[in-house]
Design a protein around this motif. Sequence first.
Motif, PDB file in Angstrom:
ATOM      1  N   LYS A 192       7.852 -17.842   0.580  1.00  0.00           N
ATOM      2  CA  LYS A 192       7.669 -17.648  -0.983  1.00  0.00           C
ATOM      3  C   LYS A 192       6.082 -17.360  -1.011  1.00  0.00           C
ATOM      4  O   LYS A 192       5.233 -18.371  -0.417  1.00  0.00           O
ATOM      5  N   VAL A 193       5.815 -16.223  -1.566  1.00  0.00           N
ATOM      6  CA  VAL A 193       4.406 -16.005  -1.769  1.00  0.00           C
ATOM      7  C   VAL A 193       3.771 -16.032  -3.071  1.00  0.00           C
ATOM      8  O   VAL A 193       4.508 -15.608  -4.182  1.00  0.00           O
ATOM      9  N   TYR A 194       2.642 -16.725  -3.073  1.00  0.00           N
ATOM     10  CA  TYR A 194       1.678 -16.660  -4.307  1.00  0.00           C
ATOM     11  C   TYR A 194       0.595 -16.033  -4.175  1.00  0.00           C
ATOM     12  O   TYR A 194       0.019 -16.296  -2.993  1.00  0.00           O
ATOM     13  N   THR A 195       0.295 -15.026  -5.317  1.00  0.00           N
ATOM     14  CA  THR A 195      -0.827 -14.422  -4.720  1.00  0.00           C
ATOM     15  C   THR A 195      -1.837 -14.417  -6.067  1.00  0.00           C
ATOM     16  O   THR A 195      -1.263 -14.124  -7.148  1.00  0.00           O
ATOM     17  N   GLN A 196      -2.938 -14.265  -5.978  1.00  0.00           N
ATOM     18  CA  GLN A 196      -4.240 -13.723  -6.941  1.00  0.00           C
ATOM     19  C   GLN A 196      -5.289 -13.509  -6.008  1.00  0.00           C
ATOM     20  O   GLN A 196      -5.450 -13.903  -4.856  1.00  0.00           O
ATOM     21  N   ILE A 254       1.971  -9.364   1.353  1.00  0.00           N
ATOM     22  CA  ILE A 254       3.226  -9.589   0.794  1.00  0.00           C
ATOM     23  C   ILE A 254       4.339  -9.325   1.895  1.00  0.00           C
ATOM     24  O   ILE A 254       5.285 -10.240   1.951  1.00  0.00           O
ATOM     25  N   PHE A 298      -2.249  -8.465  -9.682  1.00  0.00           N
ATOM     26  CA  PHE A 298      -0.939  -9.411  -9.881  1.00  0.00           C
ATOM     27  C   PHE A 298      -1.308 -10.817  -9.430  1.00  0.00           C
ATOM     28  O   PHE A 298      -2.096 -11.202  -8.736  1.00  0.00           O
ATOM     29  N   LYS A 299      -0.998 -11.675 -10.489  1.00  0.00           N
ATOM     30  CA  LYS A 299      -1.196 -13.099 -10.241  1.00  0.00           C
ATOM     31  C   LYS A 299       0.044 -13.909 -10.568  1.00  0.00           C
ATOM     32  O   LYS A 299       0.650 -13.616 -11.524  1.00  0.00           O
ATOM     33  N   GLY A 300       0.461 -14.524  -9.600  1.00  0.00           N
ATOM     34  CA  GLY A 300       1.871 -15.092  -9.606  1.00  0.00           C
ATOM     35  C   GLY A 300       2.597 -15.360  -8.405  1.00  0.00           C
ATOM     36  O   GLY A 300       1.840 -14.956  -7.448  1.00  0.00           O
ATOM     37  N   SER A 301       3.766 -15.734  -8.528  1.00  0.00           N
ATOM     38  CA  SER A 301       4.642 -15.965  -7.195  1.00  0.00           C
ATOM     39  C   SER A 301       5.403 -14.752  -6.843  1.00  0.00           C
ATOM     40  O   SER A 301       6.265 -14.123  -7.952  1.00  0.00           O
ATOM     41  N   ILE A 302       6.151 -14.526  -5.663  1.00  0.00           N
ATOM     42  CA  ILE A 302       7.056 -13.481  -5.440  1.00  0.00           C
ATOM     43  C   ILE A 302       8.322 -14.273  -4.927  1.00  0.00           C
ATOM     44  O   ILE A 302       8.086 -14.860  -3.740  1.00  0.00           O
ATOM     45  N   ASP A 303       9.370 -14.299  -5.294  1.00  0.00           N
ATOM     46  CA  ASP A 303      10.403 -14.991  -4.818  1.00  0.00           C
ATOM     47  C   ASP A 303      11.512 -13.791  -4.365  1.00  0.00           C
ATOM     48  O   ASP A 303      11.974 -13.170  -5.194  1.00  0.00           O
ATOM     49  N   THR A 324      15.831 -13.201   5.766  1.00  0.00           N
ATOM     50  CA  THR A 324      15.137 -14.311   5.380  1.00  0.00           C
ATOM     51  C   THR A 324      15.595 -14.957   4.022  1.00  0.00           C
ATOM     52  O   THR A 324      15.273 -15.978   3.851  1.00  0.00           O
ATOM     53  N   ALA A 333      -3.374  -9.329  -4.602  1.00  0.00           N
ATOM     54  CA  ALA A 333      -1.921  -8.762  -4.082  1.00  0.00           C
ATOM     55  C   ALA A 333      -2.327  -7.448  -3.386  1.00  0.00           C
ATOM     56  O   ALA A 333      -2.838  -6.479  -3.884  1.00  0.00           O
ATOM     57  N   ILE A 336       3.630  -2.859  -4.564  1.00  0.00           N
ATOM     58  CA  ILE A 336       2.602  -3.023  -5.071  1.00  0.00           C
ATOM     59  C   ILE A 336       1.476  -1.974  -4.804  1.00  0.00           C
ATOM     60  O   ILE A 336       1.143  -1.914  -3.491  1.00  0.00           O
ATOM     61  N   MET A 351       0.946  -1.218   0.012  1.00  0.00           N
ATOM     62  CA  MET A 351       0.048  -0.080  -0.025  1.00  0.00           C
ATOM     63  C   MET A 351       0.975   1.280  -0.139  1.00  0.00           C
ATOM     64  O   MET A 351       1.663   1.190   0.976  1.00  0.00           O
ATOM     65  N   GLN A 395      -6.936 -22.138 -15.000  1.00  0.00           N
ATOM     66  CA  GLN A 395      -6.593 -20.802 -14.906  1.00  0.00           C
ATOM     67  C   GLN A 395      -6.056 -20.236 -13.534  1.00  0.00           C
ATOM     68  O   GLN A 395      -5.111 -19.627 -13.536  1.00  0.00           O
ATOM     69  N   ASN A 396      -6.535 -20.922 -12.605  1.00  0.00           N
ATOM     70  CA  ASN A 396      -6.156 -20.535 -11.100  1.00  0.00           C
ATOM     71  C   ASN A 396      -5.740 -21.411 -10.304  1.00  0.00           C
ATOM     72  O   ASN A 396      -4.984 -20.969  -9.395  1.00  0.00           O
ATOM     73  N   GLY A 444      10.914 -20.194   4.220  1.00  0.00           N
ATOM     74  CA  GLY A 444      11.073 -20.716   2.930  1.00  0.00           C
ATOM     75  C   GLY A 444       9.708 -21.709   2.727  1.00  0.00           C
ATOM     76  O   GLY A 444       9.849 -22.458   1.717  1.00  0.00           O
ATOM     77  N   GLY A 495       9.891 -14.970   5.974  1.00  0.00           N
ATOM     78  CA  GLY A 495      10.792 -15.567   4.980  1.00  0.00           C
ATOM     79  C   GLY A 495       9.997 -16.714   3.919  1.00  0.00           C
ATOM     80  O   GLY A 495      10.749 -17.558   3.673  1.00  0.00           O
ATOM     81  N   GLN A 512       0.267  -5.001  -0.587  1.00  0.00           N
ATOM     82  CA  GLN A 512       1.633  -4.822  -0.036  1.00  0.00           C
ATOM     83  C   GLN A 512       1.692  -5.285   1.429  1.00  0.00           C
ATOM     84  O   GLN A 512       2.866  -6.060   1.822  1.00  0.00           O
ATOM     85  N   ASP A 513       0.599  -5.314   2.310  1.00  0.00           N
ATOM     86  CA  ASP A 513       0.541  -5.538   3.652  1.00  0.00           C
ATOM     87  C   ASP A 513       0.869  -7.097   3.799  1.00  0.00           C
ATOM     88  O   ASP A 513       1.573  -7.570   4.631  1.00  0.00           O
ATOM     89  N   ILE A 523       6.705 -12.017   3.269  1.00  0.00           N
ATOM     90  CA  ILE A 523       8.078 -12.181   2.847  1.00  0.00           C
ATOM     91  C   ILE A 523       8.772 -12.158   4.475  1.00  0.00           C
ATOM     92  O   ILE A 523       9.828 -12.558   4.544  1.00  0.00           O
ATOM     93  N   ARG A 576      16.099 -18.915   3.664  1.00  0.00           N
ATOM     94  CA  ARG A 576      15.373 -19.776   2.759  1.00  0.00           C
ATOM     95  C   ARG A 576      16.616 -20.471   1.755  1.00  0.00           C
ATOM     96  O   ARG A 576      16.245 -21.794   1.389  1.00  0.00           O
TER      97      ARG A 576
END
Lengths: 150, 234
Positions: B87-91, B78, A110-115, A145, B73, A104, A1, B120-121, B64, B85, B75-76, B82, A149
Amino acid sequence: MSSTPHRMPEPESRGTATIGKAVRVVGQIFTKEDLYVDGDVEGTIESQENKVTIGPNGRVQASIRARDVIILGQVQGNVETSDKVDIRKDAKLVGDITTSRISIEDGALFKGSIDIKKPEPKPAVAATVGQPAQPRPAEASVAATGAARN
Amino acid sequence: MLPEKLRAIFRKENGAVAHSGAGPRYSSPPAGVSARKVTKKDGSTIRQSRGLEQFFFDIRDVVGLSVLDLAGANQDNIDFLIDLGHKVYTQDLVRSIDEAFGRDMAEQANASRIEYFLKQNFDYPKDTFDGVMLWDSLQFMSPALLTATVERLYEVMRPKSYLLAFFSASERVTEVPSYLFRIVDNKTIHLTERGMRPTGQVFNNRNLEKLFGKFGSVKFFLTRENLREIIVRR
């Protein structure tokens, strides 16, 4: 945000290559300067040491590798940066992100992963010149972190 | 000796717990969050969540992990995941439901559309996720879509992983508000309403146990907001 005012990146600044909104590129793009894409690109975009900006009219179906990536338009593909990914309001990104930092804005899709990957260590020269640079708290947190990982 | 008013403030007022887990990890609430529920000027709400607290307790002390956040998605969430530690998948699953089926619940019974929606999801390899945060999205699915989605979730979740979901506890309503969920801390969420939506069916404890029958266990937390928060163990 983010509460910061919406800033439109400047496409015409010196040292920036521009793909205008009436341009369509299919293939691989390599650049050694900043790149502003406001048209259609299909393929790959690589600008390892520089910034890539996808403008509000930009429609990209490509993987992007750069130092920083700013997205205001639409991207379908993976994004990899050595520093930061910035997804602005109304932007759309479908793909996986590998980066050190991410931002963001509300309204972005956004659809996907964040590494989050550990930032590359600075050259050892800095230690011989003066005191070793201390990371800022936020960077230290990400580094810790990431190390755990990996 | 504290006066009764003060004691009432400090007294823990948790919702009813059907199956209690081990002692959860508590953190100090953020500034301005001293009560269980705070309504902000913009109409959004900050409240404590036993379900969220249990979710993060269950995946504590491990880094991990792969966590799927279906709140969309922001920011808060994510930053929070993160910083732990992971890995984030978001939709945004509720938005994906609208894109695939529109607002007509009858469209959610179409087998080929359901297959397309899952492709798709939830097109992830088997055993990808250590945690899935569904928030309130499942209650907006028709029985056919819901069953198919839960079966797919079973496939993409690792054994002994956890799932968090919210359902309206009222058995009479046909419409409930949909929310955007932001994680404030490990037991506090910030909810912003994004309109009323029809619910796919009634979700009582028995229905939910049946829905997740293939999973290892289901734990229920009933909130003051008439909400069932559940933690499901794969």
